[in-house]
Design an enzyme around this catalytic site. Structure first.
Site, PDB file in Angstrom:
ATOM      1  N   VAL A  65       0.868  -1.176   0.000  1.00  0.00           N
ATOM      2  CA  VAL A  65       0.000   0.000   0.000  1.00  0.00           C
ATOM      3  C   VAL A  65       0.905   1.227   0.000  1.00  0.00           C
ATOM      4  CG1 VAL A  65      -1.825   1.248   1.184  1.00  0.00           C
ATOM      5  CG2 VAL A  65      -1.792  -1.261   1.248  1.00  0.00           C
ATOM      6  N   HIS A  66       0.873   1.984  -1.085  1.00  0.00           N
ATOM      7  CA  HIS A  66       1.815   3.091  -1.309  1.00  0.00           C
ATOM      8  C   HIS A  66       1.271   4.382  -0.689  1.00  0.00           C
ATOM      9  CE1 HIS A  66       4.587   5.238  -4.449  1.00  0.00           C
ATOM     10  NE2 HIS A  66       4.971   5.410  -3.201  1.00  0.00           N
ATOM     11  N   GLN A  67       1.755   4.720   0.505  1.00  0.00           N
ATOM     12  CA  GLN A  67       1.259   5.895   1.221  1.00  0.00           C
ATOM     13  C   GLN A  67       2.183   7.099   1.138  1.00  0.00           C
ATOM     14  OE1 GLN A  67      -0.443   4.654   5.274  1.00  0.00           O
ATOM     15  NE2 GLN A  67       1.135   3.142   4.838  1.00  0.00           N
ATOM     16  N   ASP A  88       5.889   3.581  -9.486  1.00  0.00           N
ATOM     17  CA  ASP A  88       5.160   4.636 -10.185  1.00  0.00           C
ATOM     18  C   ASP A  88       6.176   5.528 -10.892  1.00  0.00           C
ATOM     19  OD1 ASP A  88       5.413   7.321  -8.254  1.00  0.00           O
ATOM     20  OD2 ASP A  88       5.629   5.411  -7.196  1.00  0.00           O
ATOM     21  N   PHE A 134       0.310  -0.385  -4.681  1.00  0.00           N
ATOM     22  CA  PHE A 134      -1.095  -0.031  -4.904  1.00  0.00           C
ATOM     23  C   PHE A 134      -1.386   1.348  -4.319  1.00  0.00           C
ATOM     24  CE2 PHE A 134      -1.025  -4.608  -5.109  1.00  0.00           C
ATOM     25  CZ  PHE A 134      -1.942  -4.914  -6.108  1.00  0.00           C
TER      26      PHE A 134
END
Length: 738
Positions: A65-67, A88, A134
């Site tokens: 999980v890309h925070q 990304d 994500f």
């Protein structure tokens, strides 16, 4: 000069030494350990679960999980060197990330080609590893959700295991990808890496006994479970809410009622004063009753009791004096905190007498306020962050009495861990932030009003506007116009009445409304959608689950269902006679209660062991959406056949959707039981029901034999239909009461 060189040498030696320790502790390469060391020191990273990820047998996909912009650097430092990282475009180009990109293979994310490429399947089939980043979206829009589906296809083709990873605390970093007004920045937050065991999609989809379950949803749910896994369930509610005050600011306005608002600091200071008073007249672990309306005083009392290691027993003043006396005796409540002003305004002198009859004495908020010295206020202001007693997340925090819609209320005991888990399970499924204002009219003696309407906002920085009674149908729309909430909780009965009395614009500030306790009628949903542009999302819960079990969301919403299970809750269905497309629901999870206290064994906790039988009959579709079919207790045995009263009720509701109905079973000498419809529909006729029954192909046995028309159905304080009272009314009307 010499001092500077010596200092530099000392820092370099310390860095190398720590890197060597990290290399052997986590099994990293020296280059990885060297670049990971600054993160470890600056953010005190809790990384003990990393061994699960590194030890996962290939082929494996790490679902990250890309925070934050920092996440790729952390993962490149910590995941096996043979992992292919799909970054990304910003991370792939970022100049500062160059040293970390040298640690493993990376490719830039290409929305058009990457996830349909056979290359990734070949990488995995060659015993490879992928790290996929994500977007940090609790409720991803359609485009983002395609990524979950695409990765699911790749995992299925390669028979790869999934390992979800979530870095708790990364959302608050200065490099966070979330807007600052939704996630306040903190320079050096503590980070915690949450990792779940490797599972294939088939194993994931079959965990609840449904192997045909949608695999894209299974991957998404597993990632949400990792998000929830970052919650430190060893923290008590007091400690967790205090952590929230550190995150959002001690002066951040957090609770508001008709008399004004309180920030975290003032709330905790008031709680310390009240907690001191309770300490003086009760023992640690003792149940202390709360007879208070939704208010800042209630929030203060809850925190005060938890600070003093007392259990808050929520007294339902709408349950009637007999049930109050029974509850006080069952939970062995010797002290009840209340307000004279509330008792007078709500005319609750009989409830106070009932509590005293059960053996409790009253402790009045007005007396505490009047007798608090300046020194006590000063001490509370200085030491507001400190709890009065040692905290233990496994100790009881709350006693809630079940609704009693089908019988005598039971006392369910919920620990700090249960309540914290359920609040954060909900936060892992529904998008909320400090930008939001939550308008809560549901009483705190109702589990939804307590956890969703009071505890969840305190933990997440969402300002809670607390209103004392859900029955003020004319005043609540006016209050909503003033408060401008973005979120509201309610039941269909309450929401329908508010809409009838609302002016245009009263609820126009709402993003969504979470409704539970009873099915939402299509007409209620339509009114809020068309008049106020607000979506009603339906959920399902029970007191024993603290209470939320499943909920729809704005993006993942299927009308006619109560949504999908919250993260980390497991379910199983058992066959039920007379039900073809569903089963009896059993639940397990960290939110499930500690156990019951029963009337025959006062004060003694009867622990819940293993799975909990909810008594609800449900069906589950391939996407995991749950539909309630009825209650196991709400079945009638007519001429030897089992008939679901809930199913009959749904049929009646479809015929007269704007009215309220209760279907009950009464004794019948010939058939054993017969079905009776209690309804507010003046036009209700048996002939119309027979016609619809025939059209739907329903069994003749499921046809109500009598119709009893009433001005209003009996309801409980929570807004649920009171089936005990409805059946009693039917018995009286039919001359069967004797």
């Amino acid at each position: 000069m010499i001092l500077g060189v010596g200092l530099f040498a000392a820092v370099a030696i310390a860095w190398l030494l720590i890197a060597a320790i990290e290399k052997f502790r986590l099994g990293l390469s020296f280059a990885q350990a060297f670049l990971y060391t600054p993160f470890k020191l600056a953010y005190r990273v809790a990384d003990h679960k990393l061994k699960i990820a590194r030890g996962a047998e290939a082929p494996v996909i790490y679902a990250i999980v890309h925070q934050s912009k920092l996440d790729p650097a952390l993962m490149l430092s910590l995941l096996p060197e043979d992992t292919l990282h799909i970054l990304d475009e910003a991370s792939a180009r970022s100049f500062w990330l160059e040293p970390w990109r040298e640690l493993a293979r990376t490719i830039a994310f290409n929305a058009e080609h990457v996830f349909v490429s056979r290359r990734l399947v070949r990488v995995l089939k060659g015993r490879g590893r992928l790290a996929v980043y994500f977007p940090d979206a609790i409720e991803p829009e359609v485009k983002s959700f395609r990524l979950y589906r695409a990765v699911s296809r790749i995992a299925l083709q390669a028979d790869a295991r999934i390992v979800p990873i979530f870095v708790g605390g990364a959302r608050w970093l200065p490099t966070s990808l979330t807007p600052a007004d939704q996630a306040p920045r903190k320079l050096l937050p503590k980070l915690s890496v949450s990792v779940l065991p490797p599972l294939t999609l088939d194993e994931l989809a079959a965990r609840d006994g449904e192997p045909a379950r949608n695999r894209g949803n299974a991957l998404f749910d597993y990632a949400a479970e990792a998000r929830f896994g970052a919650t430190d369930l060893s923290r008590s509610l007091f400690q967790s809410i205090r952590d929230a005050s550190d995150r959002f600011g001690a002066s951040h306005p957090i609770v508001e009622d008709v008399d004004g608002a309180l920030g975290y600091r003032n709330l905790f200071a008031g709680a310390r004063v009240l907690g001191h008073r309770v300490e003086a007249c009760t023992a640690p672990g003792e149940a202390v009753g709360l007879l208070l309306p939704n208010s800042t005083g209630l929030a203060t009392a809850l925190l005060g009791l938890w600070s003093a290691n007392r259990v808050a027993a929520m007294i339902n003043h709408t349950a009637g004096p007999a049930n109050v006396t029974s509850g006080v005796r069952t939970a062995v409540i010797r002290t009840v905190i209340s307000s004279r002003a509330f008792v007078e305004k709500a005319a609750l002198s009989d409830v106070v007498m009932a509590a005293e009859e059960g053996g409790a004495r009253l402790l009045w908020l007005e007396d505490i306020q009047e007798n608090t010295s300046a020194f006590e206020k000063l001490a509370a202001g200085l030491f507001w962050r400190r709890p009065l007693q040692a905290q233990d997340a496994d100790k009881p925090a709350v006693i809630l009495f079940t609704s009693g819609s089908e019988g005598t209320p039971k006392a369910a005991v919920l620990s700090n861990r249960n309540l914290l888990a359920n609040a954060m399970q909900a936060e892992s499924r529904i998008t909320i932030s400090p930008k939001d204002t939550l308008f809560n009219v549901l009483p705190a003696f109702h589990s939804f009003g307590l956890t969703g309407g009071t505890i969840l906002p305190l933990l997440t920085g969402v300002k809670a506007v607390l209103y004392p009674s859900p029955l003020h149908y004319k005043l609540i729309p006016e209050m909503a116009r003033k408060a401008r909430p973005s979120i509201m909780f309610g039941t269909d009965t309450f929401l329908a009445n508010y809409a009838r009395n609302a002016s245009e614009g009263d609820f126009s500030s709402l993003r969504f409304i979470v409704a539970g306790a009873e099915p939402v009628k299509p007409e209620t949903r339509r009114i809020y959608r068309e008049r106020f542009q607000a979506e009603i999302i339906e959920g399902f819960g029970l007191t024993e689950a603290a209470p939320v079990v499943a909920v729809n969301t704005a993006i993942h919403n299927r009308e006619g269902t109560v949504g999908r299970l919250l993260p980390a809750i497991r379910m199983r269905l058992e066959p039920v006679e007379g039900t073809k497309d569903g089963g009896r629901l059993w639940l397990d999870g960290p939110n499930m209660m500690m156990g019951y206290i029963t009337e025959d064994r006062p004060g003694e906790l009867r622990p819940l062991e293993g799975w909990h039988d909810t008594g609800d009959i449900v069906s589950v579709d391939r996407d995991g959406f749950i539909a309630i079919r009825g209650r196991a207790k709400r079945f009638a045995k007519v001429a030897g056949e089992m008939v679901s009263l809930g199913a009959v009720e749904m049929l009646v509701q479809s015929l007269w959707p704007e009215d309220h109905h209760a279907v009950v079973a009464v004794p019948d000498k010939r058939r054993g039981e017969r079905i009776v419809l209690v309804t507010t529909a003046d036009s209700a006729e048996l002939e119309e029901l027979r016609k619809l029954n025939k059209e739907k192909g329903a069994a003749e046995l499921a046809m109500p034999q009598d119709i009893i028309k009433v001005a209003a159905l009996p309801v409980l304080g929570s807004g649920k239909t009171d089936y005990v009272a409805a059946r009693k009314l039917a018995m009286e009307q039919l001359g069967l009461a004797a």
